[in-house]
Design a protein around this motif. Structure first.
Motif, PDB file in Angstrom:
ATOM      1  N   UNK A 250       0.813  -1.212   0.000  1.00 34.79           N
ATOM      2  CA  UNK A 250       0.000   0.000   0.000  1.00 34.79           C
ATOM      3  C   UNK A 250       0.852   1.270   0.000  1.00 34.79           C
ATOM      4  N   UNK A 251       0.581   2.188  -0.929  1.00 29.90           N
ATOM      5  CA  UNK A 251       1.288   3.464  -0.937  1.00 29.90           C
ATOM      6  C   UNK A 251       0.688   4.442   0.071  1.00 29.90           C
ATOM      7  N   UNK A 252      -0.494   4.098   0.581  1.00 28.35           N
ATOM      8  CA  UNK A 252      -1.113   4.977   1.576  1.00 28.35           C
ATOM      9  C   UNK A 252      -0.376   4.818   2.904  1.00 28.35           C
ATOM     10  N   UNK A 253      -0.476   5.858   3.720  1.00 23.22           N
ATOM     11  CA  UNK A 253       0.178   5.736   5.019  1.00 23.22           C
ATOM     12  C   UNK A 253      -0.844   5.890   6.137  1.00 23.22           C
ATOM     13  N   UNK A 254      -0.633   5.124   7.166  1.00 21.82           N
ATOM     14  CA  UNK A 254      -1.481   5.172   8.352  1.00 21.82           C
ATOM     15  C   UNK A 254      -0.879   6.152   9.360  1.00 21.82           C
ATOM     16  N   UNK A 255      -1.612   6.388  10.433  1.00 24.19           N
ATOM     17  CA  UNK A 255      -1.046   7.202  11.514  1.00 24.19           C
ATOM     18  C   UNK A 255      -0.553   6.265  12.612  1.00 24.19           C
ATOM     19  N   UNK A 256       0.424   6.737  13.356  1.00 20.82           N
ATOM     20  CA  UNK A 256       0.951   5.908  14.438  1.00 20.82           C
ATOM     21  C   UNK A 256      -0.085   5.744  15.550  1.00 20.82           C
ATOM     22  N   UNK A 257      -0.982   6.718  15.700  1.00 24.42           N
ATOM     23  CA  UNK A 257      -2.024   6.582  16.733  1.00 24.42           C
ATOM     24  C   UNK A 257      -2.899   5.362  16.436  1.00 24.42           C
ATOM     25  N   UNK A 258      -3.308   5.224  15.179  1.00 20.90           N
ATOM     26  CA  UNK A 258      -4.113   4.055  14.799  1.00 20.90           C
ATOM     27  C   UNK A 258      -3.290   2.771  14.924  1.00 20.90           C
ATOM     28  N   UNK A 259      -2.039   2.859  14.505  1.00 27.83           N
ATOM     29  CA  UNK A 259      -1.175   1.676  14.562  1.00 27.83           C
ATOM     30  C   UNK A 259      -0.968   1.225  16.012  1.00 27.83           C
ATOM     31  N   UNK A 260      -0.828   2.200  16.906  1.00 23.82           N
ATOM     32  CA  UNK A 260      -0.624   1.860  18.319  1.00 23.82           C
ATOM     33  C   UNK A 260      -1.861   1.176  18.887  1.00 23.82           C
ATOM     34  N   UNK A 261      -3.049   1.669  18.512  1.00 27.76           N
ATOM     35  CA  UNK A 261      -4.291   1.015  18.956  1.00 27.76           C
ATOM     36  C   UNK A 261      -4.362  -0.420  18.437  1.00 27.76           C
ATOM     37  N   UNK A 262      -3.999  -0.571  17.161  1.00 27.21           N
ATOM     38  CA  UNK A 262      -4.019  -1.894  16.551  1.00 27.21           C
ATOM     39  C   UNK A 262      -3.063  -2.835  17.284  1.00 27.21           C
ATOM     40  N   UNK A 263      -1.881  -2.315  17.593  1.00 29.16           N
ATOM     41  CA  UNK A 263      -0.889  -3.156  18.259  1.00 29.16           C
ATOM     42  C   UNK A 263      -1.338  -3.522  19.682  1.00 29.16           C
ATOM     43  N   UNK A 264      -2.031  -2.612  20.335  1.00 23.44           N
ATOM     44  CA  UNK A 264      -2.586  -2.938  21.660  1.00 23.44           C
ATOM     45  C   UNK A 264      -3.561  -4.115  21.550  1.00 23.44           C
ATOM     46  N   UNK A 265      -4.409  -4.064  20.513  1.00 17.59           N
ATOM     47  CA  UNK A 265      -5.352  -5.181  20.304  1.00 17.59           C
ATOM     48  C   UNK A 265      -4.600  -6.479  20.021  1.00 17.59           C
ATOM     49  N   UNK A 266      -3.571  -6.384  19.190  1.00 17.90           N
ATOM     50  CA  UNK A 266      -2.782  -7.585  18.863  1.00 17.90           C
ATOM     51  C   UNK A 266      -2.172  -8.166  20.139  1.00 17.90           C
ATOM     52  N   UNK A 267      -1.636  -7.285  20.962  1.00 17.80           N
ATOM     53  CA  UNK A 267      -0.979  -7.754  22.190  1.00 17.80           C
ATOM     54  C   UNK A 267      -1.993  -8.446  23.107  1.00 17.80           C
ATOM     55  N   UNK A 268      -3.181  -7.873  23.184  1.00 13.85           N
ATOM     56  CA  UNK A 268      -4.208  -8.448  24.058  1.00 13.85           C
ATOM     57  C   UNK A 268      -4.659  -9.831  23.559  1.00 13.85           C
ATOM     58  N   UNK A 269      -4.907  -9.957  22.270  1.00 11.93           N
ATOM     59  CA  UNK A 269      -5.349 -11.264  21.782  1.00 11.93           C
ATOM     60  C   UNK A 269      -4.189 -12.266  21.795  1.00 11.93           C
ATOM     61  N   UNK A 270      -2.976 -11.764  21.631  1.00 12.55           N
ATOM     62  CA  UNK A 270      -1.811 -12.668  21.652  1.00 12.55           C
ATOM     63  C   UNK A 270      -1.684 -13.344  23.019  1.00 12.55           C
TER      64      UNK A 270
END
Lengths: 159, 97
Positions: free
Chosen positions: A133-153
């Motif tokens: 993807x050439x689009x870029x995300x924000x780190x705020x969204x990425x951090x939320x996503x990573x928090x979810x990943x950590x919780x389900x992990x």
């Protein structure tokens, strides 16, 4: 050529180890706080879940691993083999683990958590196409996503 | 994976779609039935302009909350996926494999 490109037989413990390492990689990128690194956090975070789902599929379906046995597998076994070795479709992997989602839902209800919704959200959103993807995300969204990943992990590690 | 287009939806899927349409008026819906290990599961595709201001992950959170509100546990577990896109996202160029 680096050894990391060598093909090796994937085992459940190997997949879990790789999940740990990709989570560490994602966390390093998250700590930069740089939006330019946010796509990497998403990509690596999804890989963490992919590795864990594959480790669980491998543990529950060891019969699908051997290439010698592949031609003798029933249709469902062939599908699981494809998911493990030739796919990155997290949603389809989760479809093959109904007992896991049922257990997660029950524990969510007991504990007042929403881990299954988070896992399903990750599985319904993430795809390897993020790497192109050439689009870029924000780190705020990425951090939320990573928090979810950590919780389900944490939960999937004990599944 | 064995998949087929749904001809007749079970009632609980219709209930869910009605609730989603109430929250996102005019949403286009598409449902696929997928044979799982123990039962049929349902994947729900949704397309709406109203998703444009909502991040992909927040869309998931919203939709699963709606599902939790209107379905019982067994029905909830039979919904396997939401894919929620805007028309622009749906019509985006094909990504390389």
């Amino acid at each position: 050529m680096s050894d990391i490109f060598a093909k090796s037989k994937l085992t459940p413990s190997q997949a879990r180890t790789v999940a740990d390492r990709r989570l560490d990689d994602a966390e390093c990128l998250r700590k930069t706080g740089d939006n330019a690194r946010a796509n990497g956090v998403f990509y690596l975070g999804g890989l963490v879940v992919e590795c864990l789902l594959k480790s669980i599929l491998l543990e529950r379906h060891p019969e699908v691993v051997s290439p010698l046995a592949a031609e003798h597998l029933a249709e469902s076994g062939r599908e699981i083999r494809t998911l493990i070795f030739r796919s990155h479709a997290l949603d389809q992997m989760l479809d093959r683990l109904p007992d896991l989602t049922r257990q997660m839902k029950a524990e969510d209800e007991r504990g007042g958590t929403r881990r299954l919704n988070k896992l399903r959200g990750i599985c319904g959103t993430w795809s390897i196409f993020a790497r192109y993807s050439p689009r870029t995300e924000t780190m705020a969204h990425a951090a939320d996503f990573l928090d979810d990943v950590r919780e389900v992990k944490r939960w999937l590690n004990n599944a | 994976m064995a998949q087929q287009r749904v001809i007749e939806l079970p009632g609980f899927v219709g209930t869910l779609l009605a609730a989603v349409e109430q929250r996102f008026p005019g949403v286009q819906t598409d449902v696929e039935r997928v044979k799982g290990a123990d039962a049929y599961y349902y994947r729900i595709g949704l397309v709406s302009d109203l998703f444009s201001d909502i991040h992909l992950m927040a869309r998931q959170e919203l939709l699963w909350s709606i599902a939790e509100d209107v379905l019982d546990r067994e029905q909830f577990l039979r919904i396997s996926m939401f894919l929620a896109l805007t028309p622009d996202e749906l019509n985006g160029e094909e990504d390389p494999a």
